[in-house]
Design a protein around this motif. Structure first.
Motif, PDB file in Angstrom:
ATOM      1  N   HIS A 142      -0.613  18.344  -8.472  1.00  0.00           N
ATOM      2  CA  HIS A 142       0.348  19.380  -8.108  1.00  0.00           C
ATOM      3  C   HIS A 142       1.772  18.656  -8.704  1.00  0.00           C
ATOM      4  CE1 HIS A 142      -2.211  21.617  -5.652  1.00  0.00           C
ATOM      5  NE2 HIS A 142      -2.202  20.438  -4.753  1.00  0.00           N
ATOM      6  N   ALA A 143       1.675  17.434  -9.103  1.00  0.00           N
ATOM      7  CA  ALA A 143       2.852  16.797  -9.915  1.00  0.00           C
ATOM      8  C   ALA A 143       2.913  16.452 -11.101  1.00  0.00           C
ATOM      9  CB  ALA A 143       3.334  15.523  -8.931  1.00  0.00           C
ATOM     10  N   GLY A 157      12.070  10.943 -19.509  1.00  0.00           N
ATOM     11  CA  GLY A 157      11.348  11.787 -18.863  1.00  0.00           C
ATOM     12  C   GLY A 157      11.749  12.362 -17.703  1.00  0.00           C
ATOM     13  N   LEU A 158      10.824  12.953 -17.137  1.00  0.00           N
ATOM     14  CA  LEU A 158      11.134  13.565 -15.758  1.00  0.00           C
ATOM     15  C   LEU A 158      10.012  13.906 -14.969  1.00  0.00           C
ATOM     16  CD1 LEU A 158      10.249  16.900 -15.658  1.00  0.00           C
ATOM     17  CD2 LEU A 158      12.508  16.839 -17.277  1.00  0.00           C
ATOM     18  N   TYR A 159       9.794  14.053 -13.733  1.00  0.00           N
ATOM     19  CA  TYR A 159       8.610  14.320 -13.084  1.00  0.00           C
ATOM     20  C   TYR A 159       9.171  15.580 -12.205  1.00  0.00           C
ATOM     21  CZ  TYR A 159      10.222  12.000  -8.604  1.00  0.00           C
ATOM     22  OH  TYR A 159      10.793  11.668  -7.387  1.00  0.00           O
ATOM     23  N   CYS A 160       8.129  16.629 -11.752  1.00  0.00           N
ATOM     24  CA  CYS A 160       8.195  17.719 -11.209  1.00  0.00           C
ATOM     25  C   CYS A 160       7.123  18.163 -10.427  1.00  0.00           C
ATOM     26  CB  CYS A 160       8.704  18.912 -12.323  1.00  0.00           C
ATOM     27  SG  CYS A 160       7.380  19.014 -13.213  1.00  0.00           S
ATOM     28  N   ILE A 161       7.150  19.041  -9.454  1.00  0.00           N
ATOM     29  CA  ILE A 161       6.072  19.523  -8.751  1.00  0.00           C
ATOM     30  C   ILE A 161       5.829  20.996  -9.389  1.00  0.00           C
ATOM     31  CG2 ILE A 161       5.371  20.243  -6.423  1.00  0.00           C
ATOM     32  CD1 ILE A 161       6.189  17.179  -6.708  1.00  0.00           C
ATOM     33  N   ASN A 162       4.684  21.487  -9.180  1.00  0.00           N
ATOM     34  CA  ASN A 162       4.155  22.674  -9.868  1.00  0.00           C
ATOM     35  C   ASN A 162       3.077  23.335  -8.603  1.00  0.00           C
ATOM     36  OD1 ASN A 162       1.666  24.087 -12.191  1.00  0.00           O
ATOM     37  ND2 ASN A 162       3.349  25.143 -11.249  1.00  0.00           N
ATOM     38  N   LEU A 163       3.549  24.300  -8.428  1.00  0.00           N
ATOM     39  CA  LEU A 163       2.556  25.379  -7.267  1.00  0.00           C
ATOM     40  C   LEU A 163       2.523  26.810  -7.939  1.00  0.00           C
ATOM     41  CD1 LEU A 163       3.753  24.124  -3.982  1.00  0.00           C
ATOM     42  CD2 LEU A 163       1.901  23.338  -4.991  1.00  0.00           C
ATOM     43  N   GLY A 164       1.291  27.046  -8.300  1.00  0.00           N
ATOM     44  CA  GLY A 164       1.189  28.539  -8.897  1.00  0.00           C
ATOM     45  C   GLY A 164       2.228  28.574 -10.012  1.00  0.00           C
ATOM     46  N   SER A 165       2.899  29.732 -10.205  1.00  0.00           N
ATOM     47  CA  SER A 165       4.216  29.699 -11.150  1.00  0.00           C
ATOM     48  C   SER A 165       5.476  29.305 -10.911  1.00  0.00           C
ATOM     49  CB  SER A 165       3.933  31.213 -11.690  1.00  0.00           C
ATOM     50  OG  SER A 165       4.463  31.912 -10.716  1.00  0.00           O
ATOM     51  N   GLY A 226       7.455  33.308  -2.805  1.00  0.00           N
ATOM     52  CA  GLY A 226       6.438  34.218  -2.232  1.00  0.00           C
ATOM     53  C   GLY A 226       5.645  34.932  -3.331  1.00  0.00           C
ATOM     54  N   ARG A 227       6.463  35.127  -4.382  1.00  0.00           N
ATOM     55  CA  ARG A 227       5.685  35.663  -5.450  1.00  0.00           C
ATOM     56  C   ARG A 227       4.918  34.921  -6.533  1.00  0.00           C
ATOM     57  NH1 ARG A 227      10.965  38.480  -5.073  1.00  0.00           N
ATOM     58  NH2 ARG A 227      11.577  37.174  -6.983  1.00  0.00           N
ATOM     59  N   SER A 228       5.377  33.708  -6.396  1.00  0.00           N
ATOM     60  CA  SER A 228       4.944  32.654  -7.435  1.00  0.00           C
ATOM     61  C   SER A 228       3.799  31.467  -6.732  1.00  0.00           C
ATOM     62  CB  SER A 228       6.176  31.838  -7.751  1.00  0.00           C
ATOM     63  OG  SER A 228       7.257  32.927  -8.172  1.00  0.00           O
ATOM     64  N   VAL A 229       3.890  31.308  -5.759  1.00  0.00           N
ATOM     65  CA  VAL A 229       3.217  29.820  -5.321  1.00  0.00           C
ATOM     66  C   VAL A 229       1.500  30.095  -5.333  1.00  0.00           C
ATOM     67  CG1 VAL A 229       5.003  28.757  -4.394  1.00  0.00           C
ATOM     68  CG2 VAL A 229       3.150  30.141  -2.780  1.00  0.00           C
ATOM     69  N   ALA A 233      -1.890  28.268 -11.661  1.00  0.00           N
ATOM     70  CA  ALA A 233      -1.013  27.220 -12.229  1.00  0.00           C
ATOM     71  C   ALA A 233      -1.274  27.368 -13.585  1.00  0.00           C
ATOM     72  CB  ALA A 233      -1.169  25.971 -11.618  1.00  0.00           C
ATOM     73  N   PRO A 234      -0.539  26.980 -14.748  1.00  0.00           N
ATOM     74  CA  PRO A 234      -0.586  26.791 -16.000  1.00  0.00           C
ATOM     75  C   PRO A 234      -1.474  25.401 -16.495  1.00  0.00           C
ATOM     76  CG  PRO A 234       1.725  26.088 -15.698  1.00  0.00           C
ATOM     77  CD  PRO A 234       0.962  26.857 -14.222  1.00  0.00           C
ATOM     78  N   ALA A 235      -2.002  25.291 -17.637  1.00  0.00           N
ATOM     79  CA  ALA A 235      -2.518  24.193 -17.990  1.00  0.00           C
ATOM     80  C   ALA A 235      -1.541  23.518 -18.601  1.00  0.00           C
ATOM     81  CB  ALA A 235      -3.636  24.517 -19.238  1.00  0.00           C
ATOM     82  N   TRP A 236      -1.223  22.083 -17.992  1.00  0.00           N
ATOM     83  CA  TRP A 236      -0.063  21.492 -18.485  1.00  0.00           C
ATOM     84  C   TRP A 236      -0.383  20.640 -19.956  1.00  0.00           C
ATOM     85  CZ3 TRP A 236       4.698  20.420 -16.214  1.00  0.00           C
ATOM     86  CH2 TRP A 236       5.021  21.370 -15.242  1.00  0.00           C
ATOM     87  N   HIS A 237      -0.176  21.085 -20.850  1.00  0.00           N
ATOM     88  CA  HIS A 237      -0.285  20.756 -22.296  1.00  0.00           C
ATOM     89  C   HIS A 237       0.947  20.985 -22.950  1.00  0.00           C
ATOM     90  CE1 HIS A 237      -4.264  19.343 -21.429  1.00  0.00           C
ATOM     91  NE2 HIS A 237      -4.567  20.607 -21.092  1.00  0.00           N
ATOM     92  N   PHE A 238       1.465  20.243 -23.753  1.00  0.00           N
ATOM     93  CA  PHE A 238       2.830  20.611 -24.628  1.00  0.00           C
ATOM     94  C   PHE A 238       2.019  20.755 -25.968  1.00  0.00           C
ATOM     95  CE2 PHE A 238       6.549  20.125 -27.303  1.00  0.00           C
ATOM     96  CZ  PHE A 238       7.507  20.872 -26.517  1.00  0.00           C
ATOM     97  N   LYS A 239       2.783  21.961 -26.534  1.00  0.00           N
ATOM     98  CA  LYS A 239       2.408  22.257 -28.133  1.00  0.00           C
ATOM     99  C   LYS A 239       3.805  22.222 -28.699  1.00  0.00           C
ATOM    100  CE  LYS A 239      -1.513  25.226 -26.874  1.00  0.00           C
ATOM    101  NZ  LYS A 239      -2.020  26.514 -27.003  1.00  0.00           N
ATOM    102  N   PRO A 240       3.844  21.580 -29.702  1.00  0.00           N
ATOM    103  CA  PRO A 240       5.127  21.710 -30.713  1.00  0.00           C
ATOM    104  C   PRO A 240       5.492  23.053 -31.118  1.00  0.00           C
ATOM    105  CG  PRO A 240       3.492  19.970 -31.435  1.00  0.00           C
ATOM    106  CD  PRO A 240       2.765  20.818 -30.527  1.00  0.00           C
TER     107      PRO A 240
END
Length: 255
Positions: A142-143, A157-165, A226-229, A233-240
């Protein structure tokens, strides 16, 4: 005559949070403060964030839980890519010694955020108990950390939380000029590519406002949650390639 602070609910482990409407208002000493107590475990943190609540406390204080109104958010479509930052990103994206990584050094990122100097503040709110809790949240999926690497070294860098979208921004740091801004830009580019429309910024700061963040009401923020969580959740990969849209659509006329 100074007003007395209203009573603050004390939460035991596993106890539900009070209604958000019970948070202290603007006439109280700490607007947005909702409750104290409970524990910083994964299930409590997920419950909190999914309701629009986050922990924030200093050394010597109990765990304090907040839900401010209004709420500072960054609508990713409104991100302001200033000319100087756009130039830094173009250089970064074209340099093979530079790369964005996700989740390769989460513990290093959160510890760097905890130890960065803060103007006018002698300490940090990212205490060892917070670091431990968010590393556990990271291991639970989740983080996430967004990392700027230069010549094999972690530059920012940074850190964040991801729940759903929904993404909740937490803290960022930089060892090199623009390294944290490049990480934030990468997060915005990733969110755009992943259909994520909002990044929670929690509190209003001049720096966030300069990048396009703005305030919305708590009810509006909670409705978005309520519409998002509960979405996937997306796959956490960065593409150039994610840089492309940002560099072509994100520039403002600001210097």
């Amino acid at each position: 005559m100074a007003k007395h602070a209203p009573s603050l609910p004390w939460l035991e482990a596993g106890e539900n949070f009070p209604p958000l409407g019970d948070a202290w208002g603007h006439e109280d000493p700490a607007p947005g403060l909702l409750a104290a107590g409970a524990v910083l475990d994964v299930s409590t943190l997920v419950q909190a964030y999914s309701q629009g609540i986050f922990p924030w406390f200093s050394e010597g204080q109990p765990v304090l839980w907040w839900s401010p109104d209004p709420r500072m958010v960054l609508q990713v479509k409104n991100f302001k890519l200033h000319r100087s930052l756009r130039k830094s990103i173009k250089h970064f994206a074209g340099d093979p010694s530079c790369e964005i990584r996700f989740d390769s050094a989460f513990a290093d990122v959160i510890n760097a955020c905890a130890h960065k100097p803060r103007a006018g503040q002698p300490g940090t709110w990212i205490l060892p108990s917070m670091v431990k809790a968010y590393i556990a949240l990271h291991k639970a999926g989740h983080a996430h950390s967004v990392e700027t690497w230069v010549n094999g070294e972690l530059a920012g860098g940074l850190y964040c939380i991801n729940l759903g979208s929904m993404v909740f921004g937490e803290s960022m740091f930089a060892h090199q000029t623009d390294a944290s801004k490049i990480a934030l830009s990468a997060l915005v580019a990733f969110c755009r590519a992943s259909g994520i429309t909002m990044i929670d910024c929690q509190q209003n700061t001049q720096h966030l406002a300069s990048l396009g963040a703005g305030e919305i009401s708590r009810p509006e923020f909670v409705a978005h949650l309520g519409r998002s969580v509960d979405r996937a959740a997306p796959a956490w990969h960065f593409k150039p390639v994610y840089w492309n849209q940002l560099l072509t659509t994100g520039m403002t006329d600001l210097p």
